[in-house]
Design a protein around this motif. Structure first.
Motif, PDB file in Angstrom:
ATOM      1  N   SER A 188      -7.377   0.181   1.427  1.00  0.00           N
ATOM      2  CA  SER A 188      -7.375  -1.108   0.609  1.00  0.00           C
ATOM      3  C   SER A 188      -5.856  -1.378  -0.469  1.00  0.00           C
ATOM      4  O   SER A 188      -4.357  -1.375   0.321  1.00  0.00           O
ATOM      5  N   GLU A 189      -6.030  -2.683  -1.142  1.00  0.00           N
ATOM      6  CA  GLU A 189      -5.521  -3.639  -1.723  1.00  0.00           C
ATOM      7  C   GLU A 189      -5.602  -2.420  -3.114  1.00  0.00           C
ATOM      8  O   GLU A 189      -6.224  -2.895  -3.717  1.00  0.00           O
ATOM      9  N   VAL A 190      -4.346  -2.651  -3.987  1.00  0.00           N
ATOM     10  CA  VAL A 190      -4.251  -2.190  -5.597  1.00  0.00           C
ATOM     11  C   VAL A 190      -3.318  -2.667  -6.536  1.00  0.00           C
ATOM     12  O   VAL A 190      -2.291  -3.607  -5.940  1.00  0.00           O
ATOM     13  N   GLU A 191      -4.361  -3.191  -6.700  1.00  0.00           N
ATOM     14  CA  GLU A 191      -3.548  -4.197  -8.309  1.00  0.00           C
ATOM     15  C   GLU A 191      -2.356  -3.248  -9.524  1.00  0.00           C
ATOM     16  O   GLU A 191      -3.327  -1.957 -10.044  1.00  0.00           O
ATOM     17  N   LEU A 192      -1.480  -3.607  -9.314  1.00  0.00           N
ATOM     18  CA  LEU A 192      -0.901  -2.909 -10.647  1.00  0.00           C
ATOM     19  C   LEU A 192      -0.300  -3.210 -11.200  1.00  0.00           C
ATOM     20  O   LEU A 192       0.918  -4.537 -10.887  1.00  0.00           O
ATOM     21  N   LYS A 193       0.435  -3.138 -12.933  1.00  0.00           N
ATOM     22  CA  LYS A 193       0.676  -3.638 -13.095  1.00  0.00           C
ATOM     23  C   LYS A 193       1.724  -2.384 -14.835  1.00  0.00           C
ATOM     24  O   LYS A 193       0.692  -1.985 -15.163  1.00  0.00           O
ATOM     25  N   ASP A 194       2.317  -2.448 -14.503  1.00  0.00           N
ATOM     26  CA  ASP A 194       3.168  -1.396 -15.361  1.00  0.00           C
ATOM     27  C   ASP A 194       2.799  -0.097 -15.280  1.00  0.00           C
ATOM     28  O   ASP A 194       2.302   0.682 -15.753  1.00  0.00           O
ATOM     29  N   SER A 195       2.283  -0.192 -14.103  1.00  0.00           N
ATOM     30  CA  SER A 195       1.780   1.294 -13.834  1.00  0.00           C
ATOM     31  C   SER A 195       2.528   1.941 -12.136  1.00  0.00           C
ATOM     32  O   SER A 195       3.702   1.396 -11.817  1.00  0.00           O
ATOM     33  N   SER A 196       2.450   3.389 -11.601  1.00  0.00           N
ATOM     34  CA  SER A 196       2.846   3.395 -10.209  1.00  0.00           C
ATOM     35  C   SER A 196       2.006   3.889  -9.371  1.00  0.00           C
ATOM     36  O   SER A 196       0.724   4.290 -10.231  1.00  0.00           O
ATOM     37  N   MET A 197       2.638   4.148  -8.295  1.00  0.00           N
ATOM     38  CA  MET A 197       1.844   4.270  -7.241  1.00  0.00           C
ATOM     39  C   MET A 197       1.645   5.372  -6.515  1.00  0.00           C
ATOM     40  O   MET A 197       3.527   5.276  -5.760  1.00  0.00           O
ATOM     41  N   SER A 198       1.585   6.350  -5.727  1.00  0.00           N
ATOM     42  CA  SER A 198       1.893   7.242  -4.592  1.00  0.00           C
ATOM     43  C   SER A 198       0.457   7.320  -3.382  1.00  0.00           C
ATOM     44  O   SER A 198      -0.511   7.553  -3.823  1.00  0.00           O
ATOM     45  N   THR A 199       1.151   7.655  -2.392  1.00  0.00           N
ATOM     46  CA  THR A 199       0.149   7.888  -1.359  1.00  0.00           C
ATOM     47  C   THR A 199       0.659   9.220  -0.436  1.00  0.00           C
ATOM     48  O   THR A 199       1.918   8.693  -0.087  1.00  0.00           O
ATOM     49  N   SER A 200      -0.303  10.184  -0.423  1.00  0.00           N
ATOM     50  CA  SER A 200       0.067  11.019  -0.084  1.00  0.00           C
ATOM     51  C   SER A 200      -0.894  11.375   1.560  1.00  0.00           C
ATOM     52  O   SER A 200      -2.189  10.634   0.965  1.00  0.00           O
ATOM     53  N   GLY A 201      -0.498  12.240   2.762  1.00  0.00           N
ATOM     54  CA  GLY A 201      -1.663  11.706   3.730  1.00  0.00           C
ATOM     55  C   GLY A 201      -0.664  12.615   4.862  1.00  0.00           C
ATOM     56  O   GLY A 201       0.646  12.427   5.498  1.00  0.00           O
TER      57      GLY A 201
END
Length: 271
Positions: A188-201
């Protein structure tokens, strides 16, 4: 750690820094619309703080505080730095928040004890800050740059932990693809603005690395969890936790983390 690289393009007011090998992975920062002095000040602090945390939390280095603590006798109280005490207290709050699913301690019959003067008794535990350390460093960064040191920045820590400041200089957000570890392309494609993202798997090459503290067994599900949160440490802890909790409990667990959203990709979906 391999050579740290930096570049500043004055005509575009664009800074890029790369630190391969930091905390066993790579750290990159892109900052736009800032002076070279401001960008380098933030970048230098970030690298130095990362090296400092690595010297504390690297369980594979015999000289680290964590290795020394992990190899200490069960009932011995070990003097440690205030940094490690603070980190352990933060980790303990996450253990409580997740109902025990996220736990940096394994193999202990009791709980870790911390004395008022900063000595720690591991109680037989072996500590591992995977799924925590990168998010912790990014949280420290987010606190440091509050007040406008950077207006537009993208920090990528190993591809799995990402923090953004503001938006892309030529758009209203930073767009990030969630990589498919089971094949080509992205999930997928994620849109970030003043935020954070983490991916585990898990992946065909890297599986069974997340241990469920209730069973003592690795999570072997072929899935990927992607979390977006205002707080980078919340994002990392939650993505790790959602690898373990039963599917029907995922929404309730995510609700304990302010502003969190998540997606779970199962193997049959991504193959």
């Amino acid at each position: 750690m391999r050579k740290i690289e930096t570049e500043y393009i004055g005509s575009s007011r664009l800074f890029h820094g790369a630190a391969p090998g930091l905390m066993g992975t790579s750290l990159e920062m892109i900052a736009a619309g800032c002076s070279e002095e401001d960008a380098r000040m933030v970048w230098d602090w970030l690298v130095l703080e990362g090296l400092h945390l690595d010297s504390i939390l690297d369980r594979f280095t015999p000289e680290s505080e964590l290795s020394r603590l992990n190899s200490s006798p069960v009932s011995e109280y070990v003097p440690v730095s205030q940094s490690l005490v603070s980190i352990l207290r933060v980790a303990e709050r996450y253990r409580e928040l997740t109902g025990g699913y996220f736990d940096v301690a394994s193999g202990n019959s009791g709980r870790i004890s911390i004395t008022p003067d900063g000595r720690i008794c591991p109680g037989g535990a072996r500590l591992d800050f995977g799924g925590f350390a990168k998010g912790y460093l990014l949280r420290l960064l987010s606190e440091r740059i509050k007040g406008g040191a950077l207006e537009s920045a993208f920090i990528d820590f190993g591809g799995s932990s990402i923090m953004t400041v503001g938006h892309h200089p030529f758009g209203d957000c930073w767009k990030v693809g969630v990589r498919n570890p089971y094949g080509p392309g992205i999930l997928s494609e994620v849109e970030l603005k003043d935020s954070s993202m983490s991916t585990s798997g898990n992946s065909p090459r890297y599986g069974s690395h997340i241990i469920n503290p209730f069973t003592g067994k690795p999570v072997e599900d072929s899935k990927v969890v992607n979390v977006v949160c205002p707080d980078p440490l919340d994002a990392e802890v939650l993505s790790t936790t959602l690898m373990m909790v039963p599917e029907e409990e995922a929404e309730e667990m995510a609700g304990r983390f302010p502003g969190a959203s998540f997606r779970i990709f199962k193997c049959q979906t991504i193959q």
